[in-house]
Design an enzyme around this catalytic site. Structure first.
Site, mmCIF file in Angstrom:
data_model
loop_
_atom_site.group_PDB
_atom_site.id
_atom_site.type_symbol
_atom_site.label_atom_id
_atom_site.label_comp_id
_atom_site.label_asym_id
_atom_site.label_seq_id
_atom_site.Cartn_x
_atom_site.Cartn_y
_atom_site.Cartn_z
ATOM 1 N N CYS A 24 0.839 -1.205 0.000
ATOM 2 C CA CYS A 24 0.000 0.000 0.000
ATOM 3 C C CYS A 24 0.873 1.254 0.000
ATOM 4 O O CYS A 24 1.856 1.328 0.744
ATOM 5 C CB CYS A 24 -0.918 -0.015 1.225
ATOM 6 N N CYS A 82 0.231 4.968 6.948
ATOM 7 C CA CYS A 82 -0.426 4.794 8.246
ATOM 8 C C CYS A 82 0.570 4.137 9.214
ATOM 9 O O CYS A 82 1.063 3.038 8.948
ATOM 10 C CB CYS A 82 -1.676 3.919 8.110
ATOM 11 N N CYS A 110 0.281 0.374 10.372
ATOM 12 C CA CYS A 110 -0.103 -0.678 9.420
ATOM 13 C C CYS A 110 1.083 -1.406 8.801
ATOM 14 O O CYS A 110 1.910 -0.786 8.112
ATOM 15 C CB CYS A 110 -0.971 -0.080 8.316
ATOM 16 N N CYS A 125 -16.280 -9.718 5.895
ATOM 17 C CA CYS A 125 -15.683 -8.452 5.465
ATOM 18 C C CYS A 125 -14.421 -8.721 4.647
ATOM 19 O O CYS A 125 -13.585 -9.529 5.043
ATOM 20 C CB CYS A 125 -15.358 -7.595 6.685
ATOM 21 N N CYS A 163 -19.376 -7.048 3.766
ATOM 22 C CA CYS A 163 -18.761 -5.758 4.080
ATOM 23 C C CYS A 163 -17.447 -5.664 3.326
ATOM 24 O O CYS A 163 -16.797 -6.678 3.065
ATOM 25 C CB CYS A 163 -18.526 -5.690 5.595
ATOM 26 N N CYS A 186 -19.726 1.469 8.697
ATOM 27 C CA CYS A 186 -18.916 0.867 9.761
ATOM 28 C C CYS A 186 -17.692 1.768 9.941
ATOM 29 O O CYS A 186 -16.865 1.873 9.035
ATOM 30 C CB CYS A 186 -18.503 -0.551 9.358
ATOM 31 N N ARG A 230 -18.116 -3.050 18.048
ATOM 32 C CA ARG A 230 -17.347 -4.247 17.714
ATOM 33 C C ARG A 230 -16.020 -4.289 18.472
ATOM 34 O O ARG A 230 -15.198 -3.386 18.342
ATOM 35 C CB ARG A 230 -17.102 -4.310 16.199
#
Length: 331
Positions: free
Chosen positions: A54, A58, A61, A98, A130, A190, A262
């Protein structure tokens, strides 16, 4: 009855968050029972359909290309493999599936077309489907909706003030714009965040304030505890305490009483008693399976034992939503 409000002030949320913890749990448990069956916990499965590489930065991550982690990059999985994983998840008791892709944003290309096929296929299994695919335009959100997408995850991560300490490759407004595009397409929202990234209590309250003052509350609010990964800038962050998780979950439950709260990343470091406190404080969903995208998660056998010990029952898919009924999507 706990009122559903969208005009919370930061001061009100701060007062709730900082109240004595046993009082806070009691108030949250009361709100939870007014709006939900307290014995029900939804079991969800999260699958990384495209991993690593990616371009974002972040700080938490391991999938960011610029960090040196043990994550193995793999291109988008075959649709058949994803549908097999979805069937296995359903057989193991999950009612929401998801799919996550390590993209900065969705691009209109063959990969997105394949994701749309995956969405159709998972929807046709009768699961709430999701996706979390990064930033999304209004048109892309509508395509996902037409394919049968039930929910879209796009976390705020932290407060607007702390956000620039975590990510520099996109803005907080980019996050909010995506949530608005999801809402316009009438897809369930979400959105939650991660604690343990060096933020203050004020930042945690700020994130909850942003979520609770959206025009409509997210139907789903994941509360994640950072799982530090070697090779990322946050590898040395200390573990979040159970009481910090309980304060976040309980406050979210009180100010967004109808949402699914969650208990997400970080469960692997919690024992059963700590997780029970989270359920007491209003959490009513977990992610099952041995991995959450790329970080470890408790195994299915442990979760089955926990459900039996705590007398929890898995929540059915599409529960209590007369306006959202399962329908087969052609193709």
């Amino acid at each position: 009855m706990t009122e559903v409000r969208n005009n919370w002030t930061r001061e009100e949320i701060s007062e709730i968050y900082n109240s004595p913890v046993l009082d806070l749990i009691y108030r949250a448990a009361t709100a939870h029972r007014e709006h939900h069956n307290a014995s029900e916990v939804q079991v969800c499965t999260l699958l990384s359909v495209k991993t690593g590489g990616c371009p974002e930065d972040c700080g938490y991550c391991p999938q960011a290309a610029r960090y040196h982690t043990d994550v193995k990059v793999h291109k988008l999985l075959a649709t058949e493999e994803v549908l097999q994983k979805a069937q296995e998840a359903k057989d193991a008791g999950s009612t929401r599936f998801c799919m996550g892709a390590a993209w900065r944003e969705v691009r209109d290309n063959r990969d997105f077309d394949r994701v749309l096929d995956m969405v159709k296929g998972v929807n046709n299994l009768g699961l709430e489907v999701c996706c979390t695919l990064g930033m999304l335009t209004e048109e892309q959100a509508q395509k996902l909706k037409d394919a049968g997408l039930y929910a879209y995850n796009h976390n705020l991560d932290t407060s607007e003030e702390h956000y620039k300490e975590i990510i520099s490759t996109r803005t907080y407004d980019d996050r909010l714009d995506t949530l608005e595009n999801v809402r316009k397409a009438k897809i369930s929202v979400c959105s939650g965040g991660i604690i343990g990234m060096g933020e203050s209590d004020s930042d945690r309250i700020g994130m909850l304030h942003t979520l609770a003052t959206l025009p409509e509350h997210p139907e789903s609010v994941p509360v994640n505890a950072l799982v530090p990964v070697e090779g990322t800038p946050m590898a040395e962050q200390p573990r979040v305490s159970i009481w910090e998780m309980v304060r976040m979950i309980a406050t979210a439950r009180i100010i967004m009483p109808k949402a699914m709260v969650r208990l997400s990343a970080g469960r692997v470091r919690m024992n059963m008693e700590e997780q029970a406190l989270c359920f007491m404080a209003g959490a009513n969903s977990i992610f099952a399976g041995d991995k959450l995208l790329t970080t470890p998660n408790p195994d299915v056998v442990q979760d089955e034992e926990m459900f039996q010990t705590l007398n929890l029952i898995p929540r059915k898919a599409f529960k209590g939503e007369a306006s959202v009924k399962f329908e087969q999507i052609p193709g």
